[in-house]
Design a protein around this motif. Structure first.
Motif, PDB file in Angstrom:
ATOM      1  N   SER A  38       0.840  -0.832   0.298  1.00 15.53           N
ATOM      2  CA  SER A  38      -0.056  -0.010   0.018  1.00 15.53           C
ATOM      3  C   SER A  38       0.808   1.319   0.336  1.00 15.53           C
ATOM      4  N   MET A  39       2.607   1.184   0.683  1.00 13.08           N
ATOM      5  CA  MET A  39       3.539   2.180   0.021  1.00 13.08           C
ATOM      6  C   MET A  39       3.827   2.447  -1.251  1.00 13.08           C
ATOM      7  N   SER A  40       3.299   1.579  -2.143  1.00 10.17           N
ATOM      8  CA  SER A  40       4.022   1.274  -3.322  1.00 10.17           C
ATOM      9  C   SER A  40       4.108   3.373  -3.783  1.00 10.17           C
ATOM     10  N   GLY A  41       4.510   3.227  -4.773  1.00  7.91           N
ATOM     11  CA  GLY A  41       4.167   4.920  -5.695  1.00  7.91           C
ATOM     12  C   GLY A  41       5.110   5.745  -5.410  1.00  7.91           C
ATOM     13  N   GLU A  42       3.903   6.952  -5.203  1.00 10.78           N
ATOM     14  CA  GLU A  42       4.764   8.039  -4.111  1.00 10.78           C
ATOM     15  C   GLU A  42       4.651   7.820  -3.138  1.00 10.78           C
ATOM     16  N   LYS A  43       3.938   7.250  -2.600  1.00 10.37           N
ATOM     17  CA  LYS A  43       4.411   7.544  -0.754  1.00 10.37           C
ATOM     18  C   LYS A  43       5.311   6.840  -0.454  1.00 10.37           C
ATOM     19  N   LEU A  44       6.081   5.664  -1.544  1.00 10.98           N
ATOM     20  CA  LEU A  44       7.189   5.325  -0.942  1.00 10.98           C
ATOM     21  C   LEU A  44       8.087   5.970  -0.930  1.00 10.98           C
ATOM     22  N   LEU A  45       8.200   6.775  -2.256  1.00 12.43           N
ATOM     23  CA  LEU A  45       9.486   7.805  -2.642  1.00 12.43           C
ATOM     24  C   LEU A  45       9.354   8.991  -1.511  1.00 12.43           C
ATOM     25  N   ASN A  46       7.889   9.479  -1.438  1.00 11.94           N
ATOM     26  CA  ASN A  46       8.009  10.728   0.154  1.00 11.94           C
ATOM     27  C   ASN A  46       8.427  10.542   0.851  1.00 11.94           C
ATOM     28  N   THR A  47       8.621   8.816   1.602  1.00  9.37           N
ATOM     29  CA  THR A  47       8.491   8.497   2.980  1.00  9.37           C
ATOM     30  C   THR A  47      10.671   8.399   2.760  1.00  9.37           C
ATOM     31  N   ARG A  48      11.257   7.827   1.662  1.00  9.40           N
ATOM     32  CA  ARG A  48      12.082   7.363   1.577  1.00  9.40           C
ATOM     33  C   ARG A  48      12.414   9.479   1.362  1.00  9.40           C
ATOM     34  N   LYS A  49      12.182   9.949   0.679  1.00 14.91           N
ATOM     35  CA  LYS A  49      13.324  10.999   0.924  1.00 14.91           C
ATOM     36  C   LYS A  49      13.520  12.226   2.143  1.00 14.91           C
ATOM     37  N   ALA A  50      12.827  11.885   2.499  1.00 18.35           N
ATOM     38  CA  ALA A  50      11.347  12.315   4.133  1.00 18.35           C
ATOM     39  C   ALA A  50      13.133  11.190   4.980  1.00 18.35           C
ATOM     40  N   THR A  51      13.499  10.468   5.163  1.00 21.91           N
ATOM     41  CA  THR A  51      14.072   9.759   6.334  1.00 21.91           C
ATOM     42  C   THR A  51      15.714  10.511   5.369  1.00 21.91           C
ATOM     43  N   ALA A  52      15.583  10.451   4.230  1.00 20.36           N
ATOM     44  CA  ALA A  52      17.552  10.739   3.982  1.00 20.36           C
ATOM     45  C   ALA A  52      17.453  12.033   4.612  1.00 20.36           C
ATOM     46  N   LYS A  53      16.456  12.612   4.616  1.00 20.01           N
ATOM     47  CA  LYS A  53      16.899  14.184   5.150  1.00 20.01           C
ATOM     48  C   LYS A  53      16.423  14.290   6.264  1.00 20.01           C
ATOM     49  N   LEU A  54      15.854  13.307   7.224  1.00 24.80           N
ATOM     50  CA  LEU A  54      16.170  13.315   8.670  1.00 24.80           C
ATOM     51  C   LEU A  54      17.843  13.138   8.511  1.00 24.80           C
ATOM     52  N   ILE A  55      18.085  11.877   8.335  1.00 26.16           N
ATOM     53  CA  ILE A  55      19.377  11.121   8.839  1.00 26.16           C
ATOM     54  C   ILE A  55      20.394  12.026   8.441  1.00 26.16           C
ATOM     55  N   ARG A  56      20.246  13.092   7.820  1.00 28.86           N
ATOM     56  CA  ARG A  56      21.243  14.000   6.896  1.00 28.86           C
ATOM     57  C   ARG A  56      21.475  15.136   8.005  1.00 28.86           C
TER      58      ARG A  56
END
Length: 173
Positions: A38-56
């Motif tokens: 249910s997270m495929s597509g834009e949901k997962l893409l946005n989650t990945r971007k936000a997570t990487a930004k948070l880690i940085r």
């Protein structure tokens, strides 16, 4: 001139404390990402971007763990120093099957240990695992908070995320 209305002006000035963010205690953070179908597509893409930004954005003294889940729970990294390599792990996240939200969350809570912080990023559409309903998931987050001082923060992903479930876990934890 008006006897029914009164205006009052209040001015507040805070003391200048000159606090440095380096005085903040290190953060122990588990990022728990839903990678179910249910997270495929834009949901997962946005989650990945936000997570990487948070880690940085974390400090070198902070520690971060990454957990992903669908019907299976996988630890991408145990508690580690946040760096480019850890941030790049989010690129390895791909959509999978069902949603074992409880399994992913509890793995994150175990990794951070006492006084740690779990951030759950999900659409909250839990459909497999030990607990799938909002009430029991909220109780589990509450128990983790009261027994081990583990805080749970939730970020609802997508327009269709389960607000009751995600808000309940955040309130409980």
């Amino acid at each position: 001139a008006d006897n029914t209305n009164r205006l009052l002006m209040v001015e507040l000035t805070a003391a200048d404390t000159h606090e440095d963010s380096s005085d903040d205690p290190p953060v122990r953070l588990a990022l728990v990402l839903d990678r179910s179908g249910s997270m495929s597509g834009e949901k997962l893409l946005n989650t990945r971007k936000a997570t990487a930004k948070l880690i940085r954005s974390l400090n070198a003294e902070d520690r971060v763990a990454m957990v992903v889940y669908d019907n299976n729970v996988n630890v991408l990294t145990d508690m580690a120093e946040p760096n480019k390599k850890v941030a790049s792990l989010v690129e390895e996240i791909f959509p999978g099957g069902m949603t074992n939200l409880y399994g992913g969350w509890v793995q994150g809570a175990e990794l951070v240990g006492s006084k740690g912080n779990v951030v759950l990023l999900s659409d909250g559409l839990a459909n497999t695992g030990m607990f799938t309903d909002a009430e029991n998931l909220q109780l589990q987050a509450y128990y983790a908070h009261t027994k081990n001082s583990v805080t749970t923060s939730t970020i609802g992903v997508g327009e269709d995320y389960d607000e009751a479930l995600m808000a309940g876990m955040a309130k409980g934890g």
